[in-house]
Structures are given as structure tokens and as C-alpha cells.
Design a protein around this motif. Structure first.
Motif, PDB file in Angstrom:
ATOM      1  N   ASP A 235       0.867  -1.178   0.000  1.00 56.56           N
ATOM      2  CA  ASP A 235       0.000   0.000   0.000  1.00 56.56           C
ATOM      3  C   ASP A 235       0.902   1.225   0.000  1.00 56.56           C
ATOM      4  OD1 ASP A 235      -2.930   1.058   0.563  1.00 56.56           O
ATOM      5  OD2 ASP A 235      -1.584   2.213   1.846  1.00 56.56           O
ATOM      6  N   GLU A 237       1.112   5.621   0.240  1.00 58.52           N
ATOM      7  CA  GLU A 237       0.484   6.902   0.558  1.00 58.52           C
ATOM      8  C   GLU A 237       1.158   7.960  -0.311  1.00 58.52           C
ATOM      9  OE1 GLU A 237      -2.157   6.911   2.387  1.00 58.52           O
ATOM     10  OE2 GLU A 237      -1.891   4.809   2.973  1.00 58.52           O
ATOM     11  N   THR A 308      -3.244  11.140   6.954  1.00 60.82           N
ATOM     12  CA  THR A 308      -2.188  10.171   7.251  1.00 60.82           C
ATOM     13  C   THR A 308      -1.323  10.541   8.449  1.00 60.82           C
ATOM     14  OG1 THR A 308      -0.525  11.254   5.855  1.00 60.82           O
ATOM     15  CG2 THR A 308      -2.033   9.716   4.772  1.00 60.82           C
ATOM     16  N   LEU A 399     -11.353  -0.271   1.579  1.00 57.55           N
ATOM     17  CA  LEU A 399     -10.519  -1.211   2.320  1.00 57.55           C
ATOM     18  C   LEU A 399     -11.018  -1.362   3.747  1.00 57.55           C
ATOM     19  CD1 LEU A 399      -8.093  -3.036   2.728  1.00 57.55           C
ATOM     20  CD2 LEU A 399      -6.687  -0.987   3.107  1.00 57.55           C
ATOM     21  N   GLU A 400     -11.383  -0.265   4.376  1.00 61.48           N
ATOM     22  CA  GLU A 400     -11.851  -0.335   5.759  1.00 61.48           C
ATOM     23  C   GLU A 400     -13.092  -1.215   5.878  1.00 61.48           C
ATOM     24  OE1 GLU A 400     -13.868   2.742   8.918  1.00 61.48           O
ATOM     25  OE2 GLU A 400     -11.952   3.346   8.009  1.00 61.48           O
ATOM     26  N   GLU A 415      -9.319   2.545   9.334  1.00 66.26           N
ATOM     27  CA  GLU A 415      -8.144   2.397   8.480  1.00 66.26           C
ATOM     28  C   GLU A 415      -7.130   3.479   8.843  1.00 66.26           C
ATOM     29  OE1 GLU A 415      -7.201   2.825   3.675  1.00 66.26           O
ATOM     30  OE2 GLU A 415      -9.267   2.642   4.396  1.00 66.26           O
ATOM     31  N   ARG A 416      -5.858   3.107   8.957  1.00 64.50           N
ATOM     32  CA  ARG A 416      -4.845   4.056   9.410  1.00 64.50           C
ATOM     33  C   ARG A 416      -4.329   4.974   8.310  1.00 64.50           C
ATOM     34  NH1 ARG A 416      -2.462   3.809  14.324  1.00 64.50           N
ATOM     35  NH2 ARG A 416      -1.871   5.873  13.604  1.00 64.50           N
ATOM     36  N   HIS A 417      -4.509   4.607   7.059  1.00 62.40           N
ATOM     37  CA  HIS A 417      -3.977   5.375   5.927  1.00 62.40           C
ATOM     38  C   HIS A 417      -2.464   5.526   6.037  1.00 62.40           C
ATOM     39  CE1 HIS A 417      -7.885   6.229   4.213  1.00 62.40           C
ATOM     40  NE2 HIS A 417      -8.319   6.549   5.413  1.00 62.40           N
ATOM     41  N   GLU A 421       0.427  -0.552   7.670  1.00 58.20           N
ATOM     42  CA  GLU A 421      -0.766  -0.945   8.419  1.00 58.20           C
ATOM     43  C   GLU A 421      -1.917  -1.321   7.479  1.00 58.20           C
ATOM     44  OE1 GLU A 421       2.024   0.435  11.046  1.00 58.20           O
ATOM     45  OE2 GLU A 421       1.301   1.494   9.261  1.00 58.20           O
ATOM     46  N   ASP A 422      -2.085  -0.554   6.400  1.00 59.34           N
ATOM     47  CA  ASP A 422      -3.167  -0.860   5.460  1.00 59.34           C
ATOM     48  C   ASP A 422      -2.875  -2.129   4.666  1.00 59.34           C
ATOM     49  OD1 ASP A 422      -4.308   1.400   6.427  1.00 59.34           O
ATOM     50  OD2 ASP A 422      -4.096   2.600   4.609  1.00 59.34           O
TER      51      ASP A 422
END
Length: 478
Positions: A235, A237, A308, A399-400, A415-417, A421-422
Motif C-alpha cells: 500500500d 500513501e 495520514t 478497504l476499511e 483504516e490508518r492510511h 498498516e493498510d
């Protein structure tokens, strides 16, 4: 503007000019059906910047005409992006391999990101000088800045952002072209069958319907197959959603086996920022942070900071290298992407950023060395909880939501963005989902389902490649 552009490896940018003749031989019109002036492309300074402003021009109170500078920069960006928008389609459908490298589009995208930074700073200068205000509006497929001239200031009609007009216009033209192709194919089927229908037999529309059953489409190649095991979940960002304008600032990935046990000697990898996340079957966790140009940092990005926690204003120092200027980081990532299938949620996002940032990715993808699996179509096709509703016409496939339905994320969590973690909750959700599908004889294990792992787009039947590429780049997709 080179002082605000970072410190690029000048050699590859200069060598990219040598690829222009190859592209000119096979690509004569841009995304707006206008002839491409490749001689103009040859004049672009890919090392020092393609914009018309200097560093001092972006400072409030500078003696230069900010209105004229912004107008000229916007014209350059519109022209450049109309070319870039076509490059991946042309490259992927270059079956004679007349274009061996994707270096030129990467170089143009590299320059366009920095041009976009310059445009943002010129807009900021106009606001500071009281010439206009800026508000953001969502217009169909994109969100754009809209300028409002201050009282007594010059009109701003010629410096409005045309992105929505251009993107929406291209999408409508693609839609009409698809409809025309579909109508032509239906007429051809009807014409071919007309002579075979006996008097008093089935009507032509009945035969056509029978000959064209609604079934799976090309997106199924991004669904996992029965033989899938070891995968890499990834993933990223970014500073925005456009790979031609925005920067990769965070990459997180880890590995997981969908069938076999976790290797006993597998490295533990980096810890998650949230202590409630447990590695479980995952291994080899890694997180990579990257920087932005000084111009991008000066402009700032409150949206990404709020989403984020990453503040780009703190990412322009020497300790934060830019991903698109770090060949070793690109090659390290490419090597991992080639070793096993990589999984992403809405993989189109990662795919497009990798195309325009990672040296060798486009070439490897075209050669069939990269296999992509997307958990978003898994959610859409195989998860009853994603059924379409009034709020989500195509189903709730974020995703969440997918992770919560597959018990990979607690209902009271979000979701942490953040990349690692994602990627983790995505792989956990995927493994839970595949386990349930296997037990229920659904999904890849349903009768008549394909028993082999998903392949990647270049291996799609030739007649479906163009449609696949159009979908990849249609901003209206969900």
C-alpha cells in the motif's frame, strides 16, 4: 526553479530526450485528438524544469506578472498531460516493440510534478497579494481549484484550472467509443447470423442475446485463483491521487502465505505503529518513507496531514529522499514486485504510480513479469456485504469496510492510511476471505471457476487489452 526541484540524477533525464523519435514514430495524437508536436517536447528542459517561473517569481511581492506566469504554466501542463495520458496505452499495445523503454513518460511525469508545484506556488502568491481567492470544487470525476478575482483585480477566466473539463471530456469520448464498438459488434453478429435463421425461426434479437451471455469480464484476471499461496501485500500513501502531479511519500509492504504456514525462519520485519496490530501469519514487514520537493513542502498539504499524519512541510530536508529521484529504492521495490504476485486494494492506484515512478516497472509489466491481485474485485464479486445500495451504488468496497467484514479490523477501529498498516489488514482480510470461500466452494473454488492464479493485464486476450487499459485510466471507475 531547479533550486526547488530537489537534486535529480540528471543523466537519465537527459537520456530520455533520446527516446523521442521512437515515440514519435507510433504516437501522433494526444488524448484530446490533437497532433503532437514532438519538436516542442524536444525543447523541454527536463533537468531544470519546464515551467516559466523562477524561484523568486513565486515570492509574494515579486515584480513579475504572476497572472501571466500562471497562465503560461497552465498551458504547458495541459499540453504535457494530454501527451502523458496516452503513453501507457500506446506502450502496452506496442506489439511490435518499437518502443523498448518507458523512460520518456517517466521523465515527463517527473517534470510535470514539479511544474504542478510551481503552479500551486503561483496561485499562493496571487492569494497573498490579494489578487484572487481559491476554493475547491468537485466536478464529476475530479476536484479542482476555482479562482475568484478580488474586487478591483483583473479577471481570472484565463487562469482557471481546466482539469475537470479535460478529464471529463476524455472520459465521455471513451464512453462513446466503447458504445460505438459495442453497437458495431452487435450488428456484425446479427448480420452474420441472419442467413442462418430459418423462416419462422428465432428472431434476430433473441439470437443475439443468446450469443452474448453476460459473464465474467477482463477484471477477473486480477482475482486470485486456487493455486495462490505466497503474496506480497503493498500500500502506498501519496500527496494526492494523480501520479502525473503527486509524490509517493510512504510505502508499506509485507508477505503472507494464503495456504502454507508462515515460514519458521521468516524475518519479523518492522513493527506496526498501532500496538493492537498483530503480525499473525505476516512476515517481512517493511516501511519506506520518502520526501517531496521544497516547492511542494512550501505549499503544504493539510488534507494529507489530516488523513495520514504525514506533514509534507517536514519532508523536504536532505534526510528525506524523493522516490522518483532514488534509483536504488525503485530497483529494490521492483525486484520485490517481480518475485511473487503483489496484492493491493484498488490496484489501479499503485499500478499507475509505479508506472510513472519506478524505472523498469512498465517494461516488466508489459513482459508479463509482474502479477497483480486486487482485493477490490474480490469484495465486489465475492463478498455479500458489499451489495449495492443507495449510498453505495457499486457496493461498499473501501478497504476499511472490506477488512471489517472479513474480521481483519475491529468495528470500532479505522483504516490508518499508512502503507504498512493498510497492507496488513488487507492481507489478513484476503486470507480470511479465501479460507471462507474455499470451505463454501465459492469464488475460485466454485464450479467452472479458473483453477490457476490470476495473471496480469498483458496476458489478457488481445481483443480485451484496449478495453482493459481504458478502464485503468477512467476516473469514473469505482
Amino acid at each position: 526553479m531547479s533550486a526547488m526541484y530537489g537534486h535529480a540524477d540528471d543523466d537519465w533525464l537527459m537520456r530520455a530526450h533520446g527516446d523521442i523519435d521512437q515515440w514519435a514514430a507510433v504516437m501522433d495524437v494526444d488524448a484530446d485528438d490533437r497532433p503532437i508536436d514532438w519538436n516542442w517536447v524536444r525543447t523541454l528542459d527536463l533537468v531544470h524544469g519546464v515551467g516559466v517561473a523562477t524561484v523568486h517569481d513565486c515570492d509574494a511581492g515579486a515584480s513579475s506578472d504572476v497572472h501571466d506566469l500562471l497562465r503560461r504554466d497552465l498551458m504547458i501542463r495541459d499540453r504535457l498531460e494530454a501527451i502523458l495520458t496516452c503513453c501507457d496505452r500506446v506502450f502496452m499495445t506496442d506489439y511490435d516493440r518499437l518502443i523498448p523503454s518507458y523512460r520518456l513518460p517517466r521523465a515527463l511525469a517527473h517534470a510535470n510534478r514539479r511544474l504542478n508545484d510551481e503552479i500551486n506556488l503561483l496561485r499562493d502568491r496571487g492569494v497573498t497579494e490579494g489578487l484572487w481567492t481559491v476554493a475547491y470544487e468537485h466536478r464529476e470525476r475530479v476536484t479542482v481549484p476555482v479562482l475568484q478575482a478580488a474586487e478591483g483585480a483583473p479577471a481570472v477566466d484565463d487562469i482557471q484550472d481546466r482539469t475537470a473539463e479535460l478529464v471529463n471530456g476524455r472520459a465521455e469520448r471513451r464512453k462513446r467509443a466503447r458504445e460505438q464498438r459495442g453497437a458495431g459488434e452487435r450488428l456484425m453478429v446479427a448480420a452474420n447470423l441472419e442467413g442462418a435463421i430459418a423462416a419462422g425461426g428465432a428472431a434476430a434479437d433473441e439470437v443475439t442475446t443468446a450469443a452474448s451471455p453476460i459473464g465474467s469480464d477482463w477484471r477477473d484476471v486480477y482475482l486470485p485463483g486456487r493455486g495462490l499461496d505466497a503474496v506480497m501485500g503493498i500500500d502506498i500513501e501519496t500527496t494526492g491521487t494523480d501520479p502525473l502531479r503527486d509524490y509517493i511519500i510512504d510505502v508499506g509492504f509485507e508477505y503472507m502465505n494464503m495456504v502454507a504456514p508462515r515460514p519458521q525462519d521468516a524475518p519479523a520485519g518492522m513493527p506496526y505503529v498501532d500496538s493492537s496490530y498483530q503480525a499473525g501469519d505476516a512476515y517481512g514487514q517493511a516501511r519506506l518513507g520518502f520526501g517531496v520537493t521544497r516547492a511542494n513542502a512550501w505549499h503544504g498539504n493539510e488534507t494529507i496531514r489530516n488523513l495520514t499524519g504525514i506533514d509534507v512541510k517536514m519532508r523536504s530536508s536532505s534526510q528525506w529522499r524523493l522516490f522518483d529521484e532514488w534509483p536504488q529504492a525503485q530497483q529494490g521495490l521492483l525486484m520485490r514486485l517481480e518475485q511473487q504476485p503483489f496484492v493491493a486494494h484498488n490496484a489501479n492506484f499503485e499500478h499507475r504510480f509505479f508506472l510513472h515512478n519506478v524505472a523498469g516497472y512498465a517494461e516488466s509489466y508489459r513482459a508479463g513479469h509482474i502479477v497483480i491481485i486486487d482485493t477490490m474485485p474480490m469484495s465486489r464479486r465475492w463478498d455479500e456485504g458489499s451489495a449495492p445500495s443507495e449510498a453505495h451504488p457499486y457496493g461498499d468496497n473501501s478497504l476499511e469496510s472490506y477488512a471489517k467484514r472479513q474480521s481483519a479490523l475491529p468495528e470500532d477501529s479505522s483504516e490508518r492510511h499508512l502503507g504498512l498498516e493498510d497492507a496488513h489488514i488487507m492481507l489478513v482480510a484476503m486470507k480470511h476471505h479465501l479460507t471462507a470461500l474455499r470451505e463454501a466452494h465459492r469464488g475460485p473454488w466454485a464450479p467452472m471457476a479458473c483453477p490457476v492464479p490470476a495473471a496480469n493485464a498483458p496476458k489478457v486476450a488481445a481483443g480485451r487489452v484496449v478495453a482493459a487499459l481504458e478502464w485503468w485510466h477512467d476516473p469514473s471507475r469505482t
